[in-house]
Scaffold this active site. Sequence first.
Site: not given
Length: 421
Positions: A146-147, A156, A216, A219, A221, A223, A229, A295
């Site tokens: 949320h933040e 909001h 993980v 997810n 990504f 890693e 992934d 480039r």
Amino acid sequence: EQQRYLNAKKYVKLFLVADYIMYLKYGRNLTAVRTRMYDIDNVITPIYHRMNIHVALVGLEIWSNTDKIIVQSSADVTLDLFAKWRATDLLSRKSHDNAQLLTGINFNGPTAGLGYLGGICNTMYSAGIVQDHSKIHDLVAIAIAHEMGHNLGMDHDKDTCTCGTRPCIMAGALSCEASFLFSDCSQKDHQEFLIKNMPQCILKKPLKTDVVSPAVCGNYFVEVGEECDCGPPRTCRDPCCDAATCKLRQGAQCAEGLCCDQCRFKGAGTECRAAKDECDMADVCTGRSTECTDRFQRNGQPCKNNNGYCYNGKCPIMADQCIALFGPGATVSQDACFQFNREGNHYGYCRKEQNTKIACEPQDVKCGRLYCFPNSPENKNPCNIYYSPNDEDKGMVLPGTKCADGKACSNGQCVDVNTPY
């Protein structure tokens, strides 16, 4: 250009900080606090994946001796202090896009967190703070999402906003029900924010080795230890990647990337990205990897009808910089205004050394503060600067800008374009 920006994959390099009360709350056990933060990160990642944003945890700090700011029950004050600490201390130690403080303190009133609206990529304002308000890590992760949503331009939700049945992530009040979706309003807010501001830091993909959370599989990504992934096995539709192991399927050379096609590397010399403008070059594949290396034309090549020189793939000219700072009617001030740069104060200097403002030499005055004429009904001052105490570098003439015929700005000096700069 806007559409190209919107379509590009975004990456938020996230830094999480836990305060001293968090350390005490989890029995002075660093492993317990770390596990809590990794669990939270694993909830945030799929939430933002739906928004075409990958959140990569690139740093984690636990204040196990003492707090580095005065964490207090006034959320406003704590956020300001945390943001200042991030800007003056953390950023110089570790490159990242966004920082969130997880605290064990109780904030005043019903507040569980606070974040600056639209602060992403800003040195001073890309930050938020969240109270560790629930034993259920999903709920704390949603509060951080949320933040971060505020930082990414989302306000909001109003009563008319919807994401299905539950309250959505950007609801104004805390819910004890977990919601993992952004509303239609949040998605619109975010898109409008991106179009208007085009924050650049989130376009840069982090290296595998930048990520500090345990790998993980599933997810989205790649890693350390993974070849690909494509997400959880139940949703992965990638013919090149084995979703259960995050390894390439037999016979596959690659699974993703601009130089990957049907699980094979594209041939050497295949164009993978067209030239964006006269300072860019068309990018081509090597035939040996999935990377499409960016480039661009050599620094110092004339551009924009000889009004500028190419610099790191862009054509920075003062006229465009004045428009960006003061609006569409703005123009560059007369030469006399730039003489203020010889004073060596807030309003005029060429560079800083150990936080001391160094006055410009006479030949360098066009490489210090940028002076503009806003040309608006309310402002007829011929010598205007943009100055913000929180971001003193904003409003300086950009590196690589033409400062005289055959010369460009480099580190506050007007140097010959044929010298490396």
